[in-house]
Each structure stands twice: as C-alpha cells, then as structure tokens.
Design an enzyme around this catalytic site. Sequence first.
Site, PDB file in Angstrom:
ATOM      1  N   ASP A 175       1.009  -1.216  -0.085  1.00 41.31           N
ATOM      2  CA  ASP A 175      -0.542   0.108  -0.361  1.00 41.31           C
ATOM      3  C   ASP A 175       1.306   1.441  -0.044  1.00 41.31           C
ATOM      4  O   ASP A 175       2.027   1.374   0.819  1.00 41.31           O
ATOM      5  CB  ASP A 175      -0.976   0.289   1.360  1.00 41.31           C
TER       6      ASP A 175
ATOM      7  N   ASN B 270     -12.822  -3.022   2.672  1.00 40.20           N
ATOM      8  CA  ASN B 270     -13.876  -1.872   2.202  1.00 40.20           C
ATOM      9  C   ASN B 270     -14.991  -2.149   1.400  1.00 40.20           C
ATOM     10  O   ASN B 270     -14.255  -1.995  -0.135  1.00 40.20           O
ATOM     11  CB  ASN B 270     -13.171  -0.402   2.683  1.00 40.20           C
TER      12      ASN B 270
ATOM     13  N   GLY C   7     -15.602   3.020   2.939  1.00 38.40           N
ATOM     14  CA  GLY C   7     -14.267   3.210   3.258  1.00 38.40           C
ATOM     15  C   GLY C   7     -13.715   3.574   1.749  1.00 38.40           C
ATOM     16  O   GLY C   7     -12.537   3.094   2.148  1.00 38.40           O
ATOM     17  N   GLN C   8     -14.594   2.752   1.347  1.00 33.70           N
ATOM     18  CA  GLN C   8     -13.431   2.076   0.049  1.00 33.70           C
ATOM     19  C   GLN C   8     -13.009   3.336  -0.304  1.00 33.70           C
ATOM     20  O   GLN C   8     -14.439   4.462  -1.233  1.00 33.70           O
ATOM     21  CB  GLN C   8     -14.673   0.893  -0.926  1.00 33.70           C
ATOM     22  N   SER C   9     -12.834   3.734  -1.200  1.00 37.30           N
ATOM     23  CA  SER C   9     -11.865   4.884  -1.636  1.00 37.30           C
ATOM     24  C   SER C   9     -11.456   4.185  -3.863  1.00 37.30           C
ATOM     25  O   SER C   9     -11.425   5.485  -4.496  1.00 37.30           O
ATOM     26  CB  SER C   9     -10.890   5.132  -1.065  1.00 37.30           C
TER      27      SER C   9
ATOM     28  N   HIS D  76     -10.178  -4.925  -3.398  1.00 32.41           N
ATOM     29  CA  HIS D  76      -8.712  -6.157  -3.403  1.00 32.41           C
ATOM     30  C   HIS D  76      -9.040  -5.492  -1.220  1.00 32.41           C
ATOM     31  O   HIS D  76     -10.314  -5.394  -0.533  1.00 32.41           O
ATOM     32  CB  HIS D  76      -7.429  -4.051  -2.993  1.00 32.41           C
TER      33      HIS D  76
ATOM     34  N   HIS E  35      -7.022  -5.534   2.759  1.00 36.11           N
ATOM     35  CA  HIS E  35      -5.750  -5.107   2.821  1.00 36.11           C
ATOM     36  C   HIS E  35      -5.606  -6.478   3.866  1.00 36.11           C
ATOM     37  O   HIS E  35      -6.105  -6.545   4.311  1.00 36.11           O
ATOM     38  CB  HIS E  35      -6.348  -3.778   3.683  1.00 36.11           C
TER      39      HIS E  35
HETATM   40  P1  AMP Z   1      -9.285   1.648   0.088  1.00 38.09           P
HETATM   41  O1  AMP Z   1      -9.417   3.120   0.682  1.00 38.09           O
HETATM   42  O2  AMP Z   1      -9.658   0.390   1.100  1.00 38.09           O
HETATM   43  O3  AMP Z   1     -10.539   1.369  -1.452  1.00 38.09           O
HETATM   44  O4  AMP Z   1      -8.397   1.775   0.143  1.00 38.09           O
HETATM   45  C1  AMP Z   1      -7.614   1.721  -1.313  1.00 38.09           C
HETATM   46  C2  AMP Z   1      -5.764   2.037  -0.991  1.00 38.09           C
HETATM   47  O5  AMP Z   1      -4.924   2.169  -1.768  1.00 38.09           O
HETATM   48  C3  AMP Z   1      -5.910   2.986  -0.238  1.00 38.09           C
HETATM   49  O6  AMP Z   1      -4.768   2.444   1.368  1.00 38.09           O
HETATM   50  C4  AMP Z   1      -4.177   3.555  -0.107  1.00 38.09           C
HETATM   51  O7  AMP Z   1      -3.261   4.044   0.120  1.00 38.09           O
HETATM   52  C5  AMP Z   1      -4.128   2.732  -1.489  1.00 38.09           C
HETATM   53  N1  AMP Z   1      -3.357   3.566  -2.794  1.00 38.09           N
HETATM   54  C6  AMP Z   1      -3.998   4.108  -3.575  1.00 38.09           C
HETATM   55  N2  AMP Z   1      -2.689   4.339  -4.316  1.00 38.09           N
HETATM   56  C7  AMP Z   1      -1.667   3.515  -4.464  1.00 38.09           C
HETATM   57  C8  AMP Z   1      -0.729   3.731  -5.028  1.00 38.09           C
HETATM   58  N3  AMP Z   1      -0.358   4.175  -6.594  1.00 38.09           N
HETATM   59  N4  AMP Z   1      -0.497   2.261  -4.743  1.00 38.09           N
HETATM   60  C9  AMP Z   1      -0.175   1.376  -4.117  1.00 38.09           C
HETATM   61  N5  AMP Z   1      -1.783   1.849  -3.532  1.00 38.09           N
HETATM   62  C10 AMP Z   1      -2.227   2.413  -3.330  1.00 38.09           C
END
Ligand code: AMP
Length: 113
Positions: A31, A86, A92-94, A99, A101
């Site tokens: 991450d 998430n 809290g999915q972004s 994926h 974690h």
């Molecule tokens: P979520 O908020 O569960 O959707 O998690 C998305 C995750 O992707 C977050 O923990 C970010 O830090 C991670 N993330 C975003 N961009 C990148 C990237 N380019 N390489 C690795 N991790 C990333």
Amino acid sequence: MSKHCLFCRIISREVASDIVAENDDCLAFKDADPQAPFHVLVVPKKHISSLNDVDDAQTAGALALMAAQVAREGGVADSGYRTVINTNGNGGQSVFHLHVHVLGGRKLTWPPG
Ligand code: AMP
Ligand code: ZN
C-alpha cells in the site's frame, strides 16, 4: 481491464508499484500509504468493482489464499494480522477495484473507526 482503473493499471504495469506476490488470479503489492508496518493489498487480476460484485468462488478463494501467503512471507502470520475489505461509502472504499488489505506488524485496535 479498465484503463481508467488505478489497480488495473498497476496490474498491467502501466503504474509502478512494489509487488510482493503474483499468480494467475491475483496480484499483491505494498500500500502506498501504509497504516501499519506491514500493509499489502491483494487484488484480483480481473476487474471487479467491489465485494458486492464477486460472483465466483475461484476469485474469492484466490484472494484469501494470497492474503495468507503474503502474511506468511511477510513474517506476520504468527504474530497476527488483519484482513479488511472496505465496500462502498460507509465501508470507506476509495478505489473501486476489489482489494483485500493485509495489515500487521503492530497490535491493531478493535473496533475499527
Ligand atoms: P480503500 O480505501 O479500501 O479503497 O483502499 C485503497 C487503498 O489504496 C488505500 O489504502 C491507498 O493508500 C491505496 N493506494 C492508492 N493508490 C495506490 C497506489 N498507487 N499504489 C499502492 N496503493 C495505493
Ligand atoms: Zn480495475
């Protein structure tokens, strides 16, 4: 593969990442903003937006197996770790490519925020 999806671009190597494991079904990479000393993301190679969209046990099983594998190889399996998926807004999915974690290397608190 979606060219607009960040994790699809990581899978196709268009975007650099620190890859720790790969097989036919999944990729695991560190991450970029780690929330624990060990923080790896495990993603399916096929684009699936969220856990709501998983429709095959092969993908779900492959993600779980690789999560345990990276924890083992990262040296956190015995001390313990947490797997988190998430989903959507309240979850809290972004990034909308499924994926898992995998977090470890410190005592994690419960309940999550
Ligand atoms: P979520 O908020 O569960 O959707 O998690 C998305 C995750 O992707 C977050 O923990 C970010 O830090 C991670 N993330 C975003 N961009 C990148 C990237 N380019 N390489 C690795 N991790 C990333
Ligand atoms: Zn994708």
